[in-house]
Motif scaffolding. Sequence first.
Motif, mmCIF file in Angstrom:
data_model
loop_
_atom_site.group_PDB
_atom_site.id
_atom_site.type_symbol
_atom_site.label_atom_id
_atom_site.label_comp_id
_atom_site.label_asym_id
_atom_site.label_seq_id
_atom_site.Cartn_x
_atom_site.Cartn_y
_atom_site.Cartn_z
ATOM 1 N N GLU A 134 88.123 -74.540 10.400
ATOM 2 C CA GLU A 134 87.970 -73.409 9.462
ATOM 3 C C GLU A 134 86.629 -73.449 8.740
ATOM 4 O O GLU A 134 85.988 -72.412 8.542
ATOM 5 N N LYS B 84 90.620 -76.538 18.288
ATOM 6 C CA LYS B 84 90.981 -75.606 17.210
ATOM 7 C C LYS B 84 89.862 -74.594 16.983
ATOM 8 O O LYS B 84 90.118 -73.411 16.764
ATOM 9 N N LEU C 39 84.022 -72.151 11.173
ATOM 10 C CA LEU C 39 83.964 -70.675 11.199
ATOM 11 C C LEU C 39 83.351 -70.131 9.918
ATOM 12 O O LEU C 39 82.546 -69.192 9.948
ATOM 13 N N SER D 121 88.685 -67.201 19.296
ATOM 14 C CA SER D 121 89.254 -66.313 20.313
ATOM 15 C C SER D 121 89.333 -64.861 19.840
ATOM 16 O O SER D 121 89.054 -63.943 20.602
ATOM 17 N N GLY D 122 89.696 -64.646 18.563
ATOM 18 C CA GLY D 122 89.797 -63.284 18.052
ATOM 19 C C GLY D 122 88.463 -62.551 18.040
ATOM 20 O O GLY D 122 88.416 -61.323 18.025
ATOM 21 N N GLN E 20 90.044 -71.968 19.459
ATOM 22 C CA GLN E 20 91.147 -71.040 19.150
ATOM 23 C C GLN E 20 90.733 -70.027 18.077
ATOM 24 O O GLN E 20 90.990 -68.826 18.189
ATOM 25 N N LEU E 21 90.093 -70.506 17.008
ATOM 26 C CA LEU E 21 89.691 -69.603 15.919
ATOM 27 C C LEU E 21 88.667 -68.571 16.404
ATOM 28 O O LEU E 21 88.611 -67.450 15.883
#
Lengths: 305, 305
Positions: free
Chosen positions: B99, B152, B102, B158-159, B155-156
Amino acid sequence: MKIYIHTKFQESIYQQFRDGLEPKYEVIFGDGEVSESLKEQFLTCDICYGNVPLDWLNTSSQLKWLQLNSTGLDPYQQLTEYQFQLTNLKGFFGQSVAETTLAGILAVYRRIDELTRLQTKNEWVGTPIRETLHLLHKAKVVILGSGAIGLKTKQLLSGFECKTTVLNSKTISQLADYLPTTDILIATLPETKETIGLINKTYLDMLKPSALFVNVGRGSAVDESALIEILKEEKILGAVLDVTEIEPLPTESPLWNLPNVLLTQHSSGGWAEESAEKVVFFLNNLAHFEKGEELVNNVDLVKGY
Amino acid sequence: MKIYIHTKFQESIYQQFRDGLEPKYEVIFGDGEVSESLKEQFLTCDICYGNVPLDWLNTSSQLKWLQLNSTGLDPYQQLTEYQFQLTNLKGFFGQSVAETTLAGILAVYRRIDELTRLQTKNEWVGTPIRETLHLLHKAKVVILGSGAIGLKTKQLLSGFECKTTVLNSKTISQLADYLPTTDILIATLPETKETIGLINKTYLDMLKPSALFVNVGRGSAVDESALIEILKEEKILGAVLDVTEIEPLPTESPLWNLPNVLLTQHSSGGWAEESAEKVVFFLNNLAHFEKGEELVNNVDLVKGY
């Protein structure tokens, strides 16, 4: 056929217009200026790109199509009668605004604003800041507005496994049921009669102490005095505001100096290729116009969208 | 049975340990201190939570299990012989670090750092900042390390529809093929013989001018002098650094004042519930220990992970 480009762009963008337009088009660049002589030139044009003054439109009879440089329609809702087709940039800013929304939420949760301030002072804080950080993982998010911004924001949140609810004009009446358990409330609302003042003191008071409020729609959607009050009293975690009641935000606004507020200065719709992609959008719509096809983002001012 | 808690926590966390431990356990809280008398108490314990000094371990014969308070194993790789089981917090920080990764990327792309600085000065910039913003949408991302943080982070992303490649020790040799077209290079590497200095000047020089470098692994993975050089000369867009060669970062480091650097001060692994969840992790592992089951995150110091 004459095209009037009202919006002020860099020279490279004007060149992009010139390169993209066939010789049959005569193109006039107004460079964002407003004068009687420019208005006269505008009145001879068939097509216009950009948000010209309302009174230019009231006197135009030649105009067949106006492509706005915005998603918002104000002040053109005041047009009672018009002969030309009107298109806007609906959806154009969805990705960009959604990205600033995520950037703002994560900046608050991961304290990027505070870390930036510490960096300015060459000040290492390290470990103690860790326990003030939050995770977006599995947060309960309510998004107001199911337009491009709302739906894109929901998509960006998916990787974080958030429980996201999108409320639109049909479902907004459920808002009060959600607010007491909402971690993040995100307003992406356009300005309409229904949205002005929608997020009132009653709703804001229902938010929990750890809640974050984000507004990337229009400043008019929220009771700003009530918001400032709960932020001052730290009744919620904070707010990320791309929009405010008055823009530019007046120097004396308390929002500037509240440590739990992050102001993104209506920058969320922007990105480096924004202007170039507007030209691409316009030229694509012009191809539809030439063929007599339906234009992308045709607006009905009576419906208001 | 005696348990030694070496890590310094808040009193509420100590209470959480007490509440979670059956009366048959005697528990000693070292509160992060190092002294001869505490070492003597440690030497009588069967189980330990926390990263005690290396020399305490060299003289211990009673210890059956050491649960580290970290993912990193240093300096315990130096243990040549040990009788106890060793577990770490591998995977525990994955979500949190991803997190901040990002948050850092989006802060640079959406200029949250600059907007924060402007806010400090009550200074409205508005529209002109828009053309300096970037979109993460469909960016080409290379993640070094396929552990919890790397996966992870993927994954974050991906959107945002990023094209993400994860390289690990088996595929790292392909790095040079990717670098010239990489928008964001994210290092999530642990410190091992193979990773020290891995991201050298040759690799850094292959990055394009719009590239962003992120390091949330270990500072030792990158040639920091070479990195500072390309940042000073603006040969890349910028860097988000959670880790540096020396931590706390020395006041005189040029990294503090480079406008294209965001320092997150090794905070990425933290969140408000971090300590409480460590206790939960430990008590869960203790249940396995009691039953003679395999412990979660058993470490083999010979293999180094």
